[in-house]
Design a protein around this motif. Structure first.
Motif, PDB file in Angstrom:
ATOM      1  N   ALA A 397       0.834  -1.205   0.000  1.00  0.00           N
ATOM      2  CA  ALA A 397       0.000   0.000   0.000  1.00  0.00           C
ATOM      3  C   ALA A 397       0.864   1.248   0.000  1.00  0.00           C
ATOM      4  O   ALA A 397       1.894   1.322   0.695  1.00  0.00           O
ATOM      5  N   ASP A 398       0.455   2.254  -0.763  1.00  0.00           N
ATOM      6  CA  ASP A 398       1.219   3.501  -0.876  1.00  0.00           C
ATOM      7  C   ASP A 398       1.204   4.309   0.414  1.00  0.00           C
ATOM      8  O   ASP A 398       2.059   5.178   0.619  1.00  0.00           O
ATOM      9  N   THR A 399       0.220   4.066   1.273  1.00  0.00           N
ATOM     10  CA  THR A 399       0.098   4.866   2.509  1.00  0.00           C
ATOM     11  C   THR A 399       1.053   4.408   3.603  1.00  0.00           C
ATOM     12  O   THR A 399       1.162   5.088   4.630  1.00  0.00           O
ATOM     13  N   LEU A 400       1.714   3.289   3.435  1.00  0.00           N
ATOM     14  CA  LEU A 400       2.626   2.777   4.456  1.00  0.00           C
ATOM     15  C   LEU A 400       3.971   3.478   4.377  1.00  0.00           C
ATOM     16  O   LEU A 400       4.435   3.828   3.278  1.00  0.00           O
ATOM     17  N   GLN A 418      10.126   6.201   5.876  1.00  0.00           N
ATOM     18  CA  GLN A 418       9.781   7.431   6.625  1.00  0.00           C
ATOM     19  C   GLN A 418       9.975   7.151   8.115  1.00  0.00           C
ATOM     20  O   GLN A 418       9.896   6.002   8.550  1.00  0.00           O
ATOM     21  N   TYR A 428       1.738  -2.001  12.278  1.00  0.00           N
ATOM     22  CA  TYR A 428       1.371  -1.913  10.872  1.00  0.00           C
ATOM     23  C   TYR A 428       1.012  -3.301  10.352  1.00  0.00           C
ATOM     24  O   TYR A 428       1.705  -4.292  10.664  1.00  0.00           O
TER      25      TYR A 428
END
Length: 819
Positions: A397-400, A418, A428
């Motif tokens: 997923a791009d949001t991770l 990040q 997560y």
């Protein structure tokens, strides 16, 4: 009639005279009623409008009419007309509605009235014709007319419509009708036998429900008045459907691709046929035509209601690659109509092997401060298919806050992209999704959970940076003042907080001796009872510290405000008296009106409202003799003493503060009147005072001797004066007749002895108990300062000097003077 009356004249006697009078009266009436005067007026004219001049029309003198009684008939309890007796004009008294008055459609409408004039009696007939005006608009009996017309109705068909009515008459009634613009309809106007007009609706063009199901028309009725008036009605024409449209498919032919091994029951296509008709004429049934093979019908099913074609048996690409079929759509109308569509189904070879993912290594849990670009996991991917079906793509997923980095063929590393923060996201769920490039693509996924370990990276936070806590004085020791709770989003020992007061000394007193805080929950307690009159506020800091390594902390400022209570009773400092004793004063009976008798002074150590003192009489022997100022406590005479006033006056004064509830103190003053004025001194410097004190024996002696002889009284008074005579100061003021004599243990000569400051009150009590006389006197030429003198009680006039007195000076905000 006149002939009959002539015959009755011959009757003799008393009746004869009576009949002669009747005859003359009727003759006069009949002579004047022979003609009818006709007038014409339009309806609805304004009140007060002139119809005609009766005096001129009837040949009468208007001046004579004013002196004669004139009457006009009333019709149906309504006075439509009236006569101006001064001018003889016939006026409109009330608006006339022709339609209401005549109530029917007639060609003429009249008001017939009789006018009677006396002295002598004359009768006139008046006929007023009411002319119609166009004051009513045409109205339809129904505002909306509904018509149902089949779309198969032929052109030229006629439909009756409801006509309009107009209460006006003649040309003012309905003249014609108009229809709003329409390509399908028109109207034809008909005239009835009674002259009324109505309209028929004519169908000009055949209707088509599929083009327009409802036609909204407006029919307008117009009268012939000037200006014209009109009324409207809505005509709603609903077109009734007939089965004149065959079902139609969205497409005449379809080419459909179906993957082999498609699940049984899976949808291949949903056919859609539409019929523009409505009701049962638009309901459609789907079926296979005779041209569809049995194999096709066995492999695919057709839903007859909604046109869905689904897989009925397993499809094998190697057995059949193409299926042809024809579907018919039939409506349910009386004469059913049909439509056809051809379908070609192409079977496609499928990608029937899913890609696979394997996790080679995975590190969990990790600290939340793990560096960016650190490797967390290593995964590999594979697919047994070949070509595009065997090429595998992997993604998360791009949001991770993580990224995939390819390390070698089909091997990928999961790295931190990040900074992580456990307080925001404690763990997560990372899902690896692999997809091949087949058509359609196949995919698989694998999920792993990454847990974050806490690091002490958050400072405890208070909800507020500054706390203001009001505390009522006289609080109980150990009382809970407030709960100061901080929050730390960390976990475990990083979250456990300890509270303590940052030490600060106030007048050699530590804050920990005044306040205490629970180190676990932050509850702040008072360790002592606070007195507003001593301590009014405290300012200190409270620190919250966590148990992490290294520990983090923050502090907050606490402002404790002590709130005053009305806990101090007013204390009467003037006139002073021992506890529970009565103040005795003597006053000359010759005291003038408005003279100062005494002044009550009380102080209250509370603040603001609680310290504001008001004075009032609680008891008074004679309410007409003394007045009390409620603000400064001055007791003054309201009038001079008379011989009827008793010798002894008892005054009870209450001093009450402005608290809630109010506290008070009382003083009892016993006044005795004497016949002789005593000298008083208005000193401009510090002067000791001494008073003549009469014993009861001397007073009785004066009264007894006074009754014996005036001369003996004079002799005794001269003796007393010589005995009590004192040397006068160099600058003595003339004696004042309104001086006050006190028999208390101490004497106060000035009515404003003590200021509101508690210090002067303490000095006053201390010096008095030492047996000294305390006197406050004005300082020469300085209205804003005063002197309080403390003199030994036994000091005589001759022994007193300026150096013998102990003088205290202070400033005051109000000037004072000797009484």
């Amino acid at each position: 009639m006149r002939h009959i009356l002539t015959m009755e004249v011959h009757i003799s006697g008393e009746p004869r005279r009576r009949y002669v009078a009747v005859f003359l009266l009727l003759s006069a009436v009949l002579n004047t009623a022979s003609a009818v005067t006709h007038y014409s007026i339009p309806e609805e004219i304004e009140e007060g409008s002139v119809v005609a001049n009766l005096a001129a029309d009837l040949g009468l003198d208007a001046k004579i009419m004013a002196r004669r009684k004139i009457r006009l008939d009333v019709i149906a309890n309504k006075r439509y007309l009236e006569i101006n007796k001064d001018t003889g004009e016939l006026l409109i008294a009330e608006k006339i509605d022709r339609e209401y008055l005549c109530n029917v459609k007639t060609s003429s409408c009249f008001l017939k009235m009789d006018v009677t004039i006396e002295n002598p009696i004359r009768l006139f007939n008046i006929e007023v014709e009411i002319m119609d005006i166009n004051d009513n608009s045409p109205q339809f009996r129904r505002d909306t007319m509904h018509l149902d017309i089949s779309e198969s109705t032929a052109a030229g068909e006629r439909f009756s419509l409801t006509n309009a009515v107009d209460p006006d008459f003649g040309a003012n009634s309905i003249n014609t009708y108009h229809l709003s613009e329409s390509e399908h309809f028109s109207i034809e106007i008909q005239t009835g036998r009674d002259g009324s007009k109505f309209a028929d609706l004519i169908l000009k063009k055949v209707l088509n429900r599929e083009e327009q199901a409802v036609h909204n028309l407006i029919l307008t009725a117009v009268d012939g008045g000037v200006p014209t008036r009109s009324g409207t009605a809505n005509i709603i024409v609903r077109v009734i459907d007939t089965n004149d449209n065959a079902p139609q498919f969205d497409k005449e032919s379809y080419n459909i691709n179906v993957m082999e091994n498609s699940p049984i029951g899976s949808l291949v296509v949903k056919l859609n046929a539409t019929d523009l008709d409505e009701g049962t004429n638009s309901e459609i049934v789907y079926s296979y035509s005779l041209y569809t093979s049995d194999k096709t019908q066995q492999t695919f099913s057709l839903n007859t209601k909604n046109g869905e074609i689904r897989v009925k048996e397993m499809i094998n690409y190697e057995d059949f690659r193409i299926y042809d079929m024809e579907v018919i759509a039939t409506d349910k109308g009386p004469n059913s109509l049909t439509g056809q569509s051809k379908l070609t189904i192409l079977v496609t070879d499928m990608n029937d092997n899913h890609p696979e993912i394997s996790i080679k290594s995975f590190q969990s849990p990790v600290k939340e401060d793990i560096p960016v670009d650190s490797v967390i996991a290593v995964v590999s991917v594979s697919d047994k298919d070949s070509g595009d079906n065997g090429i595998v793509d992997i993604r998360i997923a791009d949001t991770l806050p993580f990224a995939l980095r390819e390390s070698s063929d089909n091997y990928y590393e999961l790295v931190v992209s990040q900074p992580l923060d456990r307080e925001k996201v404690p763990e997560y769920e990372i899902t690896f999704t692999v997809t091949d490039r087949g058509s359609p693509p196949l995919s698989d996924n694998e999920t792993m959970t990454l847990e974050l370990l806490d690091v002490n990276d958050n400072v405890p936070q208070f909800p507020q940076s500054f706390y203001t806590i009001p505390v009522m004085e006289n609080n109980a020791p150990g009382a809970l003042l407030s709960s100061l709770t901080a929050f730390d989003p960390d976990l475990h020992e990083n979250q456990y907080l300890v509270y303590f007061i940052i030490e600060k000394e106030i007048v050699n007193t530590s804050m920990s001796m005044l306040f205490s805080i629970n180190p676990e929950n932050g509850n702040l307690y008072a360790l002592k009872t606070f007195d507003y009159e001593i301590e009014k506020e405290f300012l200190f800091h409270i620190e919250a510290r966590d148990s992490g390594v290294p520990p983090l902390s923050s502090n907050v400022t606490v402002h404790i405000i002590i709130v005053d209570q009305n806990d101090n009773t007013p204390v009467i400092v003037s006139p002073w008296r021992a506890h529970g004793s009565v103040v005795e004063e003597k006053i000359p009976r010759s005291t003038d009106k408005g003279s100062l008798v005494s002044k009550v002074i009380a102080i209250d150590t509370d603040s603001v409202q609680n310290s504001r003192i008001t004075y009032q009489f609680l008891q008074v022997t004679d309410a007409t003799l003394f007045s009390l100022d409620q603000y400064n406590g001055e007791i003054r005479t309201m009038r001079m003493f008379s011989y009827r006033d008793p010798r002894h006056q008892r005054l009870v004064v209450i001093a009450k503060d402005n608290g809630d509830p109010a506290l008070s103190a009382t003083v009892t003053i016993k006044l005795s009147t004497v016949e002789t004025a005593v000298k008083a001194y208005s000193d401009m410097t510090e002067v000791p005072l001494e008073y003549d004190i009469f014993s009861d024996l001397n007073l009785y002696l004066v009264i007894g001797l006074g009754s014996v002889s005036f001369l003996l009284l004079i002799t005794i008074l001269v003796t007393c004066v010589l005995k009590c005579q004192k040397p006068m100061p160099s600058k003595a003021a003339p004696p004042c007749r309104n001086s006050v004599i006190s028999e208390r243990n101490s004497t106060i000569a000035d009515s404003t002895l003590v200021s509101n400051d508690a210090y002067w009150y303490s000095l006053f009590l201390a010096e008095t108990r030492k047996g000294k006389l305390v006197v406050r006197q004005p300082v020469p030429k300085a209205g804003s300062r005063y002197i309080v003198s403390s003199l030994p009680r036994s000091t005589g006039l001759t022994e007193t000097s300026d150096s013998a007195a102990s003088t205290l000076q202070g400033s005051t905000t109000t000037g004072s003077s000797s009484s």
